[in-house]
Write an enzyme that holds these catalytic residues in place. Structure first.
Site, PDB file in Angstrom:
ATOM      1  N   ARG A 223       0.850  -1.181   0.000  1.00  9.23           N
ATOM      2  CA  ARG A 223       0.000   0.000   0.000  1.00  9.23           C
ATOM      3  C   ARG A 223       0.891   1.238   0.000  1.00  9.23           C
ATOM      4  NH1 ARG A 223      -3.971  -2.598  -1.476  1.00  9.23           N
ATOM      5  NH2 ARG A 223      -5.877  -2.955  -0.251  1.00  9.23           N
ATOM      6  N   HIS A 271      -1.282   1.512  -9.766  1.00 14.41           N
ATOM      7  CA  HIS A 271      -1.995   0.564  -8.914  1.00 14.41           C
ATOM      8  C   HIS A 271      -2.647  -0.534  -9.749  1.00 14.41           C
ATOM      9  CE1 HIS A 271      -3.937   0.386  -4.673  1.00 14.41           C
ATOM     10  NE2 HIS A 271      -3.844  -0.831  -5.181  1.00 14.41           N
TER      11      HIS A 271
END
Length: 308
Positions: A223, A271
């Site tokens: 993350r 992402h």
């Protein structure tokens, strides 16, 4: 008893079609067409709205459409509501593909050769054999395990670190804070696949980079909150790290003046390491729904105190 999805329209239509074909007894609704809110027992989303309980007082289970749940404010959810992370085999496959691409690219010095191509330079560099390249994985859950097993055939020296001790064939495993620095000292390429918790936030920082061999390389597939971006820039500019592949950021998308966009030693992707696919995740989700309906334990239920 209804299952409400809050996803984009294209994925929502696929989810609804799959349930109509294979589980027509489950009433599937797509946000914002929720029907009678008192009938909603299950909610599936990347991130639920803050007023979820006020809207759906009979809610029993929240299914995350992701492998992690750090985007949820767990403190706002009563204990009786179970939160279940997505155990989509397609997520693991996507992460494995990205990790192998990134490790092999760094191992074979592809970022360097790309820069040479852009500069019109034709120059060969010595190749380090895979057996002498030490690859470390932070996080040895389902994803970390899958990545280590996918990398084994290449012959890398594999290390792994996790909060609790693990035993994985072909991987030298480290655990806990006391073994973090010894682990980092053995990582020429470091892959972060940790869940984001209070304990792991900011774990990719100046101290971490200083503990790695000079010229080591980083891959962040966890993350954005794991990475202190300024510390990465400093480590790259000083030569402590030589390259970084970054798929996740704290703020996405980054601003147009974000320094990662044009840094010569950073590969930045939006992402895309892995995404939940209804086609591969459907059986997992349906299996958990059936278990819950039968009063059985579901797979992937998070431990509130751990955050994963």
């Amino acid at each position: 008893m209804a299952l409400l999805f809050k996803v984009d329209d294209s994925r929502g239509s696929v989810w609804k079609s799959l349930f109509e074909q294979h589980a027509p007894d489950i009433d599937v609704r797509l946000w914002p067409d929720m029907g009678d809110p008192l009938q909603v027992r299950y909610f599936a989303a990347w991130q639920p709205p803050q007023d979820l309980l006020a809207r759906f007082p009979n809610l029993e289970v929240i299914f995350a459409t992701s492998a992690g749940v750090d985007q949820f404010d767990l403190g706002e959810l009563p204990e009786h509501i179970q939160v279940v992370r997505m155990l989509d085999p397609g997520i693991a496959q996507g992460i494995v593909e990205y990790a192998c691409f990134a490790v092999l690219s760094l191992h074979r010095q592809i970022p360097l050769y790309v820069r040479q191509q852009q500069a019109g330079v034709w120059k060969e560099h010595a190749l380090t054999p895979a057996r002498r390249r030490r690859v470390g994985v932070m996080g040895l859950g389902n994803l970390g395990l899958a990545v280590t097993q996918a990398l084994r055939p290449f012959g890398f020296e594999l290390r792994g670190w996790s909060r609790s001790q693990k035993h994985i064939d072909g991987v030298q495993c480290y655990a806990g804070d006391d073994q973090l620095k010894p682990f980092l000292a053995q990582c020429d390429i470091l892959i972060c696949l940790l869940p984001l918790t209070d304990d792991t936030r900011g774990v990719l920082n100046a101290q971490t980079f200083a503990a790695m061999p000079k010229g080591a390389q980083l891959i962040n597939l966890g993350r954005g909150g794991h990475l202190i971006e300024r510390d990465l820039l400093d480590a790259l500019d000083s030569g402590q790290l030589s390259e970084a592949v970054v798929d996740v950021l704290e703020d996405e998308p980054p601003s147009t003046d974000h320094p990662f966009w044009h840094h010569p030693n950073i590969w930045l992707t939006p992402h895309i390491g892995a995404n939940t696919s209804p086609d591969t995740a459907f059986e997992v989700l349906l299996g958990n729904l059936r278990r819950h309906q039968q009063g059985e334990a579901m797979q992937g239920v998070i431990a509130r105190h751990q955050g994963y």
